[in-house]
Design a protein around this motif. Structure first.
Motif, mmCIF file in Angstrom:
data_model
loop_
_atom_site.group_PDB
_atom_site.id
_atom_site.type_symbol
_atom_site.label_atom_id
_atom_site.label_comp_id
_atom_site.label_asym_id
_atom_site.label_seq_id
_atom_site.Cartn_x
_atom_site.Cartn_y
_atom_site.Cartn_z
ATOM 1 N N ASP A 4 0.710 -1.283 0.118
ATOM 2 C CA ASP A 4 0.194 -0.048 -0.010
ATOM 3 C C ASP A 4 0.868 1.319 -0.048
ATOM 4 O O ASP A 4 1.214 1.829 1.032
ATOM 5 C CB ASP A 4 -0.851 -0.055 1.066
ATOM 6 N N HIS A 5 1.268 1.605 -1.196
ATOM 7 C CA HIS A 5 2.151 2.823 -1.302
ATOM 8 C C HIS A 5 1.389 4.186 -0.739
ATOM 9 O O HIS A 5 0.303 4.436 -1.148
ATOM 10 C CB HIS A 5 2.384 3.029 -2.865
ATOM 11 N N PRO A 6 2.367 4.840 0.270
ATOM 12 C CA PRO A 6 1.576 5.900 0.755
ATOM 13 C C PRO A 6 1.126 7.117 -0.185
ATOM 14 O O PRO A 6 0.173 7.890 0.195
ATOM 15 C CB PRO A 6 2.939 6.479 1.724
ATOM 16 N N LEU A 67 10.733 3.025 -0.407
ATOM 17 C CA LEU A 67 9.743 2.972 0.855
ATOM 18 C C LEU A 67 10.385 2.184 1.910
ATOM 19 O O LEU A 67 11.410 1.115 1.693
ATOM 20 C CB LEU A 67 8.698 2.195 0.242
ATOM 21 N N LYS A 80 3.112 -1.860 8.105
ATOM 22 C CA LYS A 80 3.363 -0.108 7.748
ATOM 23 C C LYS A 80 3.990 -0.170 6.494
ATOM 24 O O LYS A 80 4.993 -1.018 6.061
ATOM 25 C CB LYS A 80 3.981 0.199 9.042
ATOM 26 N N GLU A 82 5.896 3.285 4.571
ATOM 27 C CA GLU A 82 6.519 4.663 4.923
ATOM 28 C C GLU A 82 7.421 5.281 3.570
ATOM 29 O O GLU A 82 8.195 4.156 3.174
ATOM 30 C CB GLU A 82 7.379 4.927 6.253
ATOM 31 N N LEU A 83 7.476 6.430 3.566
ATOM 32 C CA LEU A 83 8.499 6.955 2.453
ATOM 33 C C LEU A 83 9.725 6.922 3.220
ATOM 34 O O LEU A 83 9.728 7.354 4.364
ATOM 35 C CB LEU A 83 8.414 8.251 2.057
ATOM 36 N N ASP A 86 11.043 10.333 4.396
ATOM 37 C CA ASP A 86 10.342 10.483 5.786
ATOM 38 C C ASP A 86 10.741 9.695 7.030
ATOM 39 O O ASP A 86 11.250 10.567 8.024
ATOM 40 C CB ASP A 86 8.902 10.320 5.853
#
Length: 95
Positions: A4-6, A67, A80, A82-83, A86
């Protein structure tokens, strides 16, 4: 497996390339007195955990983002995404 790409939403894992342990974000300081030893460990020593693990994935056939995917290596359940930029910024590192 679906990641699930942010930014882009659910994507098939075939769009991505697995690049290893997410701790690779923490590159050693090349100016440290023990830089040679740290880089040896950084390049050659890897854990192979069973269970929850943070991994780097590259969206090669998409937006070319990096990611950090938290995934259970036994069940492949992703908890989870996340990029990486980030994550690096939150750790006080540049992206």
């Amino acid at each position: 497996m679906i990641i699930d790409h942010p930014l882009l939403g659910p994507r098939d894992a075939s769009e991505f390339t697995y690049l290893g342990d997410a701790s690779l974000i923490d590159r050693p300081d090349r100016d440290a007195p023990d830089a040679m030893e740290r880089f040896h460990d950084y390049v050659y020593l890897r854990d192979n955990p069973a269970g929850e693990h943070r991994e780097l994935w590259y969206h090669e056939h998409g937006d070319r983002s990096w990611l950090v995917v938290t995934r259970n290596t036994l069940t492949h359940e992703i908890t989870k995404v996340e990029l990486a930029r980030d994550v690096a910024l939150a750790q006080g590192r540049g992206a």
